[in-house]
Scaffold this motif. Sequence first.
Motif, PDB file in Angstrom:
ATOM      1  N   GLU A   1      -5.710   0.295  -3.400  1.00  0.00           N
ATOM      2  CA  GLU A   1      -5.910  -1.113  -3.061  1.00  0.00           C
ATOM      3  C   GLU A   1      -7.179  -1.582  -3.766  1.00  0.00           C
ATOM      4  O   GLU A   1      -8.220  -0.911  -3.664  1.00  0.00           O
ATOM      5  CB  GLU A   1      -6.046  -1.291  -1.549  1.00  0.00           C
ATOM      6  CG  GLU A   1      -6.193  -2.746  -1.146  1.00  0.00           C
ATOM      7  CD  GLU A   1      -6.242  -2.907   0.349  1.00  0.00           C
ATOM      8  OE1 GLU A   1      -5.184  -3.187   0.939  1.00  0.00           O
ATOM      9  OE2 GLU A   1      -7.334  -2.731   0.914  1.00  0.00           O
TER      10      GLU A   1
ATOM     11  N   ALA B   1      -0.278   4.614   7.366  1.00  0.00           N
ATOM     12  CA  ALA B   1       0.489   3.374   7.519  1.00  0.00           C
ATOM     13  C   ALA B   1       0.133   2.399   6.398  1.00  0.00           C
ATOM     14  O   ALA B   1       1.017   1.719   5.841  1.00  0.00           O
ATOM     15  CB  ALA B   1       0.223   2.755   8.887  1.00  0.00           C
ATOM     16  N   HIS B   2      -1.132   2.329   6.054  1.00  0.00           N
ATOM     17  CA  HIS B   2      -1.593   1.475   4.955  1.00  0.00           C
ATOM     18  C   HIS B   2      -0.920   1.915   3.652  1.00  0.00           C
ATOM     19  O   HIS B   2      -0.445   1.084   2.873  1.00  0.00           O
ATOM     20  CB  HIS B   2      -3.112   1.576   4.868  1.00  0.00           C
ATOM     21  CG  HIS B   2      -3.756   0.575   3.979  1.00  0.00           C
ATOM     22  ND1 HIS B   2      -5.095   0.314   4.040  1.00  0.00           N
ATOM     23  CD2 HIS B   2      -3.296  -0.218   2.985  1.00  0.00           C
ATOM     24  CE1 HIS B   2      -5.413  -0.592   3.144  1.00  0.00           C
ATOM     25  NE2 HIS B   2      -4.329  -0.925   2.485  1.00  0.00           N
TER      26      HIS B   2
ATOM     27  N   ARG C   1       2.667   0.775   3.592  1.00  0.00           N
ATOM     28  CA  ARG C   1       2.798  -0.658   3.287  1.00  0.00           C
ATOM     29  C   ARG C   1       2.692  -0.907   1.789  1.00  0.00           C
ATOM     30  O   ARG C   1       3.306  -1.841   1.267  1.00  0.00           O
ATOM     31  CB  ARG C   1       1.747  -1.473   4.036  1.00  0.00           C
ATOM     32  CG  ARG C   1       2.015  -1.583   5.522  1.00  0.00           C
ATOM     33  CD  ARG C   1       1.128  -2.616   6.201  1.00  0.00           C
ATOM     34  NE  ARG C   1      -0.298  -2.388   6.017  1.00  0.00           N
ATOM     35  CZ  ARG C   1      -1.050  -1.579   6.772  1.00  0.00           C
ATOM     36  NH1 ARG C   1      -0.499  -0.900   7.764  1.00  0.00           N
ATOM     37  NH2 ARG C   1      -2.346  -1.439   6.526  1.00  0.00           N
ATOM     38  N   SER C   2       1.937  -0.077   1.073  1.00  0.00           N
ATOM     39  CA  SER C   2       1.804  -0.275  -0.368  1.00  0.00           C
ATOM     40  C   SER C   2       3.158  -0.097  -1.074  1.00  0.00           C
ATOM     41  O   SER C   2       3.416  -0.760  -2.059  1.00  0.00           O
ATOM     42  CB  SER C   2       0.754   0.661  -0.967  1.00  0.00           C
ATOM     43  OG  SER C   2       1.215   1.990  -1.052  1.00  0.00           O
TER      44      SER C   2
ATOM     45  N   ASP D   1       6.052  -0.878   0.377  1.00  0.00           N
ATOM     46  CA  ASP D   1       6.785  -2.093   0.726  1.00  0.00           C
ATOM     47  C   ASP D   1       6.366  -3.269  -0.148  1.00  0.00           C
ATOM     48  O   ASP D   1       7.165  -4.132  -0.483  1.00  0.00           O
ATOM     49  CB  ASP D   1       6.570  -2.463   2.191  1.00  0.00           C
ATOM     50  CG  ASP D   1       7.101  -1.400   3.143  1.00  0.00           C
ATOM     51  OD1 ASP D   1       7.992  -0.624   2.726  1.00  0.00           O
ATOM     52  OD2 ASP D   1       6.620  -1.343   4.289  1.00  0.00           O
ATOM     53  N   GLU D   2       5.072  -3.297  -0.515  1.00  0.00           N
ATOM     54  CA  GLU D   2       4.532  -4.404  -1.296  1.00  0.00           C
ATOM     55  C   GLU D   2       4.678  -4.179  -2.795  1.00  0.00           C
ATOM     56  O   GLU D   2       4.348  -5.067  -3.588  1.00  0.00           O
ATOM     57  CB  GLU D   2       3.052  -4.590  -0.959  1.00  0.00           C
ATOM     58  CG  GLU D   2       2.832  -4.968   0.495  1.00  0.00           C
ATOM     59  CD  GLU D   2       1.392  -4.782   0.963  1.00  0.00           C
ATOM     60  OE1 GLU D   2       0.534  -4.368   0.144  1.00  0.00           O
ATOM     61  OE2 GLU D   2       1.139  -5.043   2.149  1.00  0.00           O
TER      62      GLU D   2
END
Length: 145
Positions: free
Chosen positions: A90, A131-132, A135-136, A138-139
């Motif tokens: 990120e 979890a973070h 999400r990466s 998913d994004e």
Amino acid sequence: MRRTAEDVDAYLHGDDVAPDLARTDAVVRDVLPGLSRSLWRGVFWGGTEQVIIGYGDIVQPRPRGADVEWFLVGLAQQRRHLSLYVNAVEDGAYLGRRYADRLGRAKVGAASISFARLDDLDEAVLREMLAHAGRSLDEGTPPTA
């Protein structure tokens, strides 16, 4: 390293596998239940023979050479510790570095987090980081720093 067709659960129940490897695997699967899970074997960076449980399929761009098939999260037993590889980024930084000061007793490299036992980590923070990372995917965030 290459993905194998070996059964991950059979590997985890082997004679030479530390109980904390299975405990950490359970945490990863609990947080990231929809990700693929496979066993990778071969020579890892630095030239050592490794066995890594990989979760989630990604294609990782390389600065030199062709992109490689890889995993979002990897878990390996080393001689004296466990290694968790979090290949999610990120704002140009691997997530392990972003969570390093909150994870607990661990040595954090770029994408690697080394710890002696699962109890050395703050499990709530570990779950938050995993979890973070999920999400990466998913994004569609590319896994490079």
